[in-house]
Design a protein around this motif. Structure first.
Motif, mmCIF file in Angstrom:
data_model
loop_
_atom_site.group_PDB
_atom_site.id
_atom_site.type_symbol
_atom_site.label_atom_id
_atom_site.label_comp_id
_atom_site.label_asym_id
_atom_site.label_seq_id
_atom_site.Cartn_x
_atom_site.Cartn_y
_atom_site.Cartn_z
ATOM 1 N N GLN A 1 0.796 -0.967 -0.113
ATOM 2 C CA GLN A 1 -0.111 -0.497 -0.412
ATOM 3 C C GLN A 1 0.885 1.479 0.119
ATOM 4 O OE1 GLN A 1 -2.894 -0.404 -0.670
ATOM 5 N NE2 GLN A 1 -3.058 1.772 -0.783
ATOM 6 N N ALA A 2 2.334 1.038 0.911
ATOM 7 C CA ALA A 2 2.965 2.368 1.000
ATOM 8 C C ALA A 2 3.130 2.534 -0.638
ATOM 9 C CB ALA A 2 3.871 2.556 2.125
ATOM 10 N N VAL A 3 3.955 1.715 -1.279
ATOM 11 C CA VAL A 3 4.321 1.683 -2.726
ATOM 12 C C VAL A 3 2.945 2.401 -3.779
ATOM 13 C CG1 VAL A 3 5.412 1.225 -4.204
ATOM 14 C CG2 VAL A 3 5.998 0.075 -2.091
ATOM 15 N N ARG A 4 2.424 2.114 -3.137
ATOM 16 C CA ARG A 4 1.244 1.732 -4.065
ATOM 17 C C ARG A 4 0.405 3.551 -4.025
ATOM 18 N NH1 ARG A 4 -4.347 -1.225 -4.567
ATOM 19 N NH2 ARG A 4 -4.718 -0.099 -6.208
ATOM 20 N N ASP A 5 0.671 4.352 -2.843
ATOM 21 C CA ASP A 5 0.610 5.599 -2.830
ATOM 22 C C ASP A 5 1.680 6.836 -2.678
ATOM 23 O OD1 ASP A 5 -1.821 4.246 -1.713
ATOM 24 O OD2 ASP A 5 -1.046 4.696 0.605
ATOM 25 N N GLY A 6 2.688 5.830 -3.047
ATOM 26 C CA GLY A 6 3.737 6.914 -3.617
ATOM 27 C C GLY A 6 4.877 7.184 -2.795
ATOM 28 N N LEU A 7 4.900 6.595 -1.295
ATOM 29 C CA LEU A 7 6.487 6.530 -0.752
ATOM 30 C C LEU A 7 6.848 6.363 -0.498
ATOM 31 C CD1 LEU A 7 3.273 6.424 2.517
ATOM 32 C CD2 LEU A 7 4.044 8.057 1.276
ATOM 33 N N GLY A 8 7.784 5.506 -1.848
ATOM 34 C CA GLY A 8 8.797 5.142 -1.785
ATOM 35 C C GLY A 8 8.433 3.288 -2.731
ATOM 36 N N VAL A 9 9.794 2.646 -2.474
ATOM 37 C CA VAL A 9 10.128 1.331 -3.173
ATOM 38 C C VAL A 9 10.346 0.293 -2.011
ATOM 39 C CG1 VAL A 9 11.264 2.722 -5.374
ATOM 40 C CG2 VAL A 9 12.870 1.776 -3.914
ATOM 41 N N ALA A 10 9.935 -1.186 -2.422
ATOM 42 C CA ALA A 10 9.949 -1.676 -1.561
ATOM 43 C C ALA A 10 10.834 -3.446 -2.541
ATOM 44 C CB ALA A 10 8.957 -2.132 -0.690
ATOM 45 N N VAL A 11 11.152 -3.940 -1.644
ATOM 46 C CA VAL A 11 11.744 -5.638 -2.173
ATOM 47 C C VAL A 11 10.420 -6.210 -2.039
ATOM 48 C CG1 VAL A 11 12.631 -7.110 -1.748
ATOM 49 C CG2 VAL A 11 14.176 -5.128 -1.778
ATOM 50 N N LEU B 1 2.529 -10.462 -4.900
ATOM 51 C CA LEU B 1 2.044 -8.954 -4.836
ATOM 52 C C LEU B 1 2.011 -8.009 -5.409
ATOM 53 C CD1 LEU B 1 2.595 -9.392 -1.077
ATOM 54 C CD2 LEU B 1 0.482 -10.655 -2.249
ATOM 55 N N ALA B 2 2.650 -7.702 -6.171
ATOM 56 C CA ALA B 2 3.301 -7.011 -6.867
ATOM 57 C C ALA B 2 2.485 -6.247 -7.859
ATOM 58 C CB ALA B 2 5.079 -6.285 -6.936
ATOM 59 N N ARG B 3 2.748 -8.336 -8.966
ATOM 60 C CA ARG B 3 2.095 -7.960 -9.992
ATOM 61 C C ARG B 3 -0.239 -7.367 -9.519
ATOM 62 N NH1 ARG B 3 4.815 -11.802 -11.508
ATOM 63 N NH2 ARG B 3 4.014 -13.619 -10.270
ATOM 64 N N GLU B 4 -0.600 -8.269 -8.638
ATOM 65 C CA GLU B 4 -1.620 -8.104 -8.194
ATOM 66 C C GLU B 4 -2.436 -6.671 -7.737
ATOM 67 O OE1 GLU B 4 -2.338 -10.723 -5.016
ATOM 68 O OE2 GLU B 4 -2.161 -12.455 -6.175
ATOM 69 N N ALA B 5 -0.754 -5.966 -7.610
ATOM 70 C CA ALA B 5 -1.418 -4.184 -6.965
ATOM 71 C C ALA B 5 -0.644 -3.098 -7.877
ATOM 72 C CB ALA B 5 -0.351 -4.384 -5.724
ATOM 73 N N GLY B 6 -0.581 -4.058 -9.831
ATOM 74 C CA GLY B 6 0.135 -3.350 -10.629
ATOM 75 C C GLY B 6 0.960 -2.309 -10.714
ATOM 76 N N LEU B 7 2.100 -3.294 -9.647
ATOM 77 C CA LEU B 7 3.588 -2.175 -9.297
ATOM 78 C C LEU B 7 4.276 -3.309 -10.242
ATOM 79 C CD1 LEU B 7 3.871 -2.569 -5.526
ATOM 80 C CD2 LEU B 7 2.812 -0.412 -6.588
ATOM 81 N N ARG B 8 5.017 -1.514 -10.301
ATOM 82 C CA ARG B 8 6.309 -2.162 -11.696
ATOM 83 C C ARG B 8 7.861 -2.685 -11.454
ATOM 84 N NH1 ARG B 8 10.266 1.226 -13.540
ATOM 85 N NH2 ARG B 8 9.361 3.214 -12.593
ATOM 86 N N LEU B 9 7.736 -3.199 -11.551
ATOM 87 C CA LEU B 9 9.369 -4.095 -11.499
ATOM 88 C C LEU B 9 10.187 -3.213 -11.361
ATOM 89 C CD1 LEU B 9 10.800 -6.511 -10.490
ATOM 90 C CD2 LEU B 9 10.961 -8.002 -12.878
#
Length: 110
Positions: A37-47, A52-60
């Protein structure tokens, strides 16, 4: 994003550190859900795990550690020795193992 300092989190902490989390401003969150959620909200990056990242629509940003090593963790299924012979426990363990194996492609991030 990274994890709170705790011996049980040594591996994900090391992975975060490999990407500079020790030298950058740090937000430590203790659940994967909070990190996603923090990454989706633009607060930073995470490992994060690929699935989980794919399901959230995050970029590798990276598929491996900076030194080229893979980021892999074993999946362990354990039971108490006194229950290991139980047909019910074996049936549940087999169902879990079958499901994990069926999702292997997704879990490996391929």
């Amino acid at each position: 994003m990274t994890w709170p300092d705790a011996p049980s989190l040594a591996v994900p902490l090391a992975w975060s550190a490999a990407f500079g989390a020790r030298t950058a401003p740090r937000l430590a969150l203790n659940t994967l859900t909070a990190q996603v959620q923090a990454v989706r909200d633009g607060l930073g990056v995470a490992v994060l795990p690929h699935f989980l990242a794919r399901e959230a629509g995050l970029r590798l940003l990276a598929a491996r550690l900076p030194d080229g090593a893979p980021m892999e963790r074993p999946i362990l299924l354990a039971t108490h020795a006194e229950l290991a012979a139980s047909r019910r426990v074996r049936a549940v363990a087999a169902a879990i193992a079958d499901h994990v194996l069926a999702k292997r492609h997704d879990l490996e991030g391929a």
